[in-house]
Design a protein around this motif. Sequence first.
Motif, PDB file in Angstrom:
ATOM      1  N   GLN A 235       0.830  -1.205   0.000  1.00 55.69           N
ATOM      2  CA  GLN A 235       0.000   0.000   0.000  1.00 55.69           C
ATOM      3  C   GLN A 235       0.869   1.261   0.000  1.00 55.69           C
ATOM      4  N   GLY A 236       0.320   2.355  -0.519  1.00 53.17           N
ATOM      5  CA  GLY A 236       0.887   3.681  -0.326  1.00 53.17           C
ATOM      6  C   GLY A 236       2.056   4.047  -1.205  1.00 53.17           C
ATOM      7  N   ILE A 237       2.229   3.380  -2.339  1.00 53.76           N
ATOM      8  CA  ILE A 237       3.384   3.704  -3.175  1.00 53.76           C
ATOM      9  C   ILE A 237       3.312   5.130  -3.704  1.00 53.76           C
ATOM     10  N   ASN A 238       2.106   5.642  -3.973  1.00 54.49           N
ATOM     11  CA  ASN A 238       1.972   7.027  -4.436  1.00 54.49           C
ATOM     12  C   ASN A 238       2.274   8.029  -3.331  1.00 54.49           C
ATOM     13  N   LEU A 239       1.875   7.706  -2.087  1.00 48.57           N
ATOM     14  CA  LEU A 239       2.156   8.594  -0.961  1.00 48.57           C
ATOM     15  C   LEU A 239       3.643   8.578  -0.611  1.00 48.57           C
ATOM     16  N   ARG A 240       4.279   7.437  -0.798  1.00 46.89           N
ATOM     17  CA  ARG A 240       5.706   7.317  -0.486  1.00 46.89           C
ATOM     18  C   ARG A 240       6.588   7.952  -1.557  1.00 46.89           C
ATOM     19  N   ASN A 241       6.038   8.114  -2.750  1.00 42.59           N
ATOM     20  CA  ASN A 241       6.792   8.686  -3.872  1.00 42.59           C
ATOM     21  C   ASN A 241       5.927   9.724  -4.573  1.00 42.59           C
ATOM     22  N   PRO A 242       5.676  10.876  -3.905  1.00 44.41           N
ATOM     23  CA  PRO A 242       4.765  11.875  -4.474  1.00 44.41           C
ATOM     24  C   PRO A 242       5.292  12.430  -5.797  1.00 44.41           C
ATOM     25  N   GLY A 243       4.330  12.763  -6.671  1.00 45.92           N
ATOM     26  CA  GLY A 243       4.696  13.348  -7.956  1.00 45.92           C
ATOM     27  C   GLY A 243       5.011  12.352  -9.034  1.00 45.92           C
ATOM     28  N   GLU A 244       5.003  11.041  -8.708  1.00 46.35           N
ATOM     29  CA  GLU A 244       5.253  10.014  -9.709  1.00 46.35           C
ATOM     30  C   GLU A 244       3.986   9.204  -9.936  1.00 46.35           C
ATOM     31  N   SER A 245       3.893   8.554 -11.052  1.00 46.99           N
ATOM     32  CA  SER A 245       2.730   7.718 -11.370  1.00 46.99           C
ATOM     33  C   SER A 245       3.158   6.259 -11.406  1.00 46.99           C
ATOM     34  N   PHE A 246       2.260   5.374 -10.936  1.00 46.49           N
ATOM     35  CA  PHE A 246       2.566   3.948 -10.835  1.00 46.49           C
ATOM     36  C   PHE A 246       1.380   3.132 -11.318  1.00 46.49           C
ATOM     37  N   ASN A 247       1.669   1.930 -11.757  1.00 41.75           N
ATOM     38  CA  ASN A 247       0.615   1.024 -12.169  1.00 41.75           C
ATOM     39  C   ASN A 247       0.483  -0.134 -11.186  1.00 41.75           C
ATOM     40  N   PHE A 248      -0.402  -1.067 -11.493  1.00 43.89           N
ATOM     41  CA  PHE A 248      -0.672  -2.194 -10.602  1.00 43.89           C
ATOM     42  C   PHE A 248       0.583  -3.028 -10.350  1.00 43.89           C
TER      43      PHE A 248
END
Length: 331
Positions: A235-248
């Motif tokens: 969980q939380g990959i976007n919160l841990r790396n703000p400003g980047e986009s991630f997929n499943f």
Amino acid sequence: MSNGTDWGNEIRDALDYKAIDLQLGWKKISNSTYNYIYRYPTYGIGLTSTLTYSPEIGRPQAVYGFMEIPFSHGGLNKRLYFGYFTQMGVGFNFKPFDELSNPMNQYIGSNVNCYVFLGLNSTLKITDKMDLQTSFGLKHFSNGATKRPNSGINLFPLNIALNYKFGDHALIPSEPIDIPKKGLDTYWNFALYTGLKNYEVGDPAYFRGGLGFNYLLEPSYKYRLGLGLDFFWAQGINLRNPGESFNFMDQTSLALVGSWEWQLTERIYVPIGLGAYLYRNELNQEITWFYERIGVRYRFSNHLFTGMQIKAHKAKADFFEFTVGYTLQGN
């Protein structure tokens, strides 16, 4: 035991470790299959407490369950015999890392931690009621990366104990029992892993979990072994790396895992696993292509099981897995 850093050496040299243990145990002497296989083991509960207070570490204490297993049947009838033991429980009363008040202690970042002690012992019978016991091994405190820093505290203590037997002293059976011949059984295990992981000091902890299934063979009363798949989600990959986009795929990983279950009783067993990632993500701190797993589980009579394991990369904790699952017999 220092982790090799300057601050680790400084803490190690400043500590004077002395502790006291109180244990209440019971020896399993009924002539059941598992009691005989494990040479009439002793199970129990205990409390350990460090005697001295350290301004960096605190006064670590723990409550735990333990098991002691002799090395041989013949040794039980001798005045001196040898064995091995394991203890597992919850540690508390630490003084964890704090950037302002306790920056030196980078071993432990939490007040409550897992406690494990593995080792060897020798028992000398003094009287029918009293034994003298010595033991040594590796004692470990860790929070499984739920709160960093988490290098873990490792000790290598020598223990001297006096054991007293309450009540009437029942004799250990001296004759071997007739154990039914074991055929090859097969099983399917389905498991749900849940836990928390803290990625950086001062950041929040995020959910870490997954699903697993294994096909297992049981050729012996003592163990099962097999292969399976583990699927993990972070969980939380976007919160841990703000400003980047991630997929499943960035939030998940998949692994092939070899499993070995050490059966201690009809219900209690130790799951041990070695996994190899089919794909992984270093942003989720999956730092090696393989991982290890070890813990303890309890299987209910209706095939449900629950337990706790630690998943690690090169003995560095990834997260504690609190597990529930179901076992189906294959034949």
